[in-house]
Design a protein around this motif. Structure first.
Motif, short mmCIF file in Angstrom:
data_model
loop_
_atom_site.label_atom_id
_atom_site.label_comp_id
_atom_site.label_asym_id
_atom_site.label_seq_id
_atom_site.Cartn_x
_atom_site.Cartn_y
_atom_site.Cartn_z
N VAL A 4 0.82 -1.22 0.00
CA VAL A 4 0.00 0.00 0.00
C VAL A 4 0.85 1.27 0.00
O VAL A 4 0.34 2.37 0.21
CB VAL A 4 -0.99 0.01 1.20
N LYS B 295 -5.84 5.53 5.94
CA LYS B 295 -6.71 4.61 5.18
C LYS B 295 -5.88 3.49 4.57
O LYS B 295 -6.29 2.32 4.59
CB LYS B 295 -7.46 5.37 4.07
N ARG B 296 -4.71 3.84 4.03
CA ARG B 296 -3.83 2.81 3.45
C ARG B 296 -3.39 1.81 4.50
O ARG B 296 -3.35 0.60 4.24
CB ARG B 296 -2.59 3.45 2.81
N THR C 176 -5.30 12.69 -3.05
CA THR C 176 -5.12 11.53 -2.18
C THR C 176 -6.17 10.46 -2.49
O THR C 176 -5.87 9.26 -2.54
CB THR C 176 -5.25 11.97 -0.70
N LEU D 243 -4.87 2.32 -5.90
CA LEU D 243 -4.51 1.17 -5.08
C LEU D 243 -5.61 0.10 -5.15
O LEU D 243 -5.32 -1.09 -5.30
CB LEU D 243 -4.29 1.61 -3.63
N SER E 40 -12.47 6.60 0.47
CA SER E 40 -11.91 7.90 0.10
C SER E 40 -12.68 9.08 0.69
O SER E 40 -12.36 10.23 0.40
CB SER E 40 -11.77 8.02 -1.42
N LEU F 228 -5.75 6.48 -3.73
CA LEU F 228 -6.41 5.34 -3.09
C LEU F 228 -7.21 4.54 -4.12
O LEU F 228 -7.22 3.30 -4.08
CB LEU F 228 -7.32 5.86 -1.98
N MET G 168 -2.90 8.19 4.40
CA MET G 168 -1.99 7.14 4.88
C MET G 168 -2.67 6.26 5.92
O MET G 168 -2.45 5.05 5.97
CB MET G 168 -0.70 7.76 5.44
#
Ligand SMILES: Nc1ncnc2c1ncn2[C@@H]1O[C@H](COP(=O)(O)OP(=O)(O)O)[C@@H](O)[C@H]1O
Ligand SMILES: [Mg+2]
Length: 246
Positions: free
Chosen positions: A123, A142-143, A170, A177, A163, A174, A140
């Protein structure tokens, strides 16, 4: 296409009055599937019911090939990122990701640490492994929540508004990802969202829920719905318009 999650005639809610009824859908393996709908329509309630934290009022949830949600002391077969990505504040990101590995596997600490660091790398957080949640940005966090949800290598990942509250750049990171996890790792992703740009970037198939209708009002690929659905509620959602007074 093989579906990994099958939902049949599900009713969800609190007490006797269902919020949503007759919810049926299939989630194909390896796709990003979104549950859409306005605030308060029952998206998080449905998600909690899917992962077995809430009893359905009717109907059933079936996970193909990986067993269903149950309350036995077996490791969870899916990862979940709740709306409030609750990381433990006094623990580093690495310690947070280690948590499920320590709880559910017999891996010695050094081996579990290797796995946890690999999840953080996945991530994009390997440089932040030793930071506390308060020391990193919202994106970060959330990641890190996603890394923790991925700790046990689950075939399905549930994400509740990943999100929400993030700045557009950002949020776009996400989204990338999420797409990468599905496309390159084959993780099936069930996403709850009301963020239009994220949905259009990530989602293969979706269902749209409506509070007043008490269930699903549309289903399909988001772009198709946006372009072709004759339903004014669907058009209002995708084109950010307001509904005419009824
Ligand atoms: N624990 C609860 N007990 C009773 N009602 C709840 C509970 N949690 C949420 N609700 C209600 O259920 C409705 C749907 O909530 P929720 O599933 O969180 O919606 P969404 O995620 O779509 O915003 C809301 O009206 C909310 O107030
Ligand atoms: Mg919610």
């Amino acid at each position: 296409m093989a579906s990994v999650l099958s939902v049949r005639d599900l009713a969800v809610g609190y007490g006797k009055e269902p919020l949503l009824e007759e919810i049926s859908f299939e989630v194909p393996r390896g796709e990003v599937f979104a549950i859409l709908g306005g605030s308060g329509c029952g998206k998080s309630t449905l998600l909690r019911t899917l992962v077995g934290l809430q009893e359905p009022l009717a109907g059933r949830v079936h996970f193909r090939g990986i067993g269903g949600p149950d309350k036995a002391m077996t490791p969870p077969r899916f990862g979940v990122l709740f709306q409030s990505a609750a990381l433990l504040g006094s623990w580093t990101l690495l310690q947070n990701v280690l948590l499920p590995l320590r709880k559910w596997t017999d891996l010695p600490l050094d081996a579990a640490t290797v796995v946890a660091l690999a999840r953080l790398r996945l991530v994009g957080l390997d440089q932040a492994a030793h930071q506390l949640p308060a020391e990193v940005s919202g994106g970060m966090k959330k990641r890190a929540g996603i890394a923790r949800a991925l700790a046990l290598d689950p075939p399905i990942l549930f994400l509740d508004e990943p999100s929400a509250g993030l700045d557009p750049v950002t949020a776009a990171g996400l989204d990338e990802l999420i797409v990468t996890l599905a496309r390159t790792l084959g993780v099936t992703i069930v996403l709850v969202s009301h963020e239009l740009p994220s949905i259009l970037r990530t989602t293969d198939q979706c269902i749209m829920l409506d509070r007043a209708a008490g269930g699903i009002i549309a289903r399909g690929a988001p772009r198709e719905l946006a372009e072709r659905s004759p339903d004014p509620r669907v058009q209002a959602f995708f084109h950010r318009t307001t509904l005419p007074p009824s």
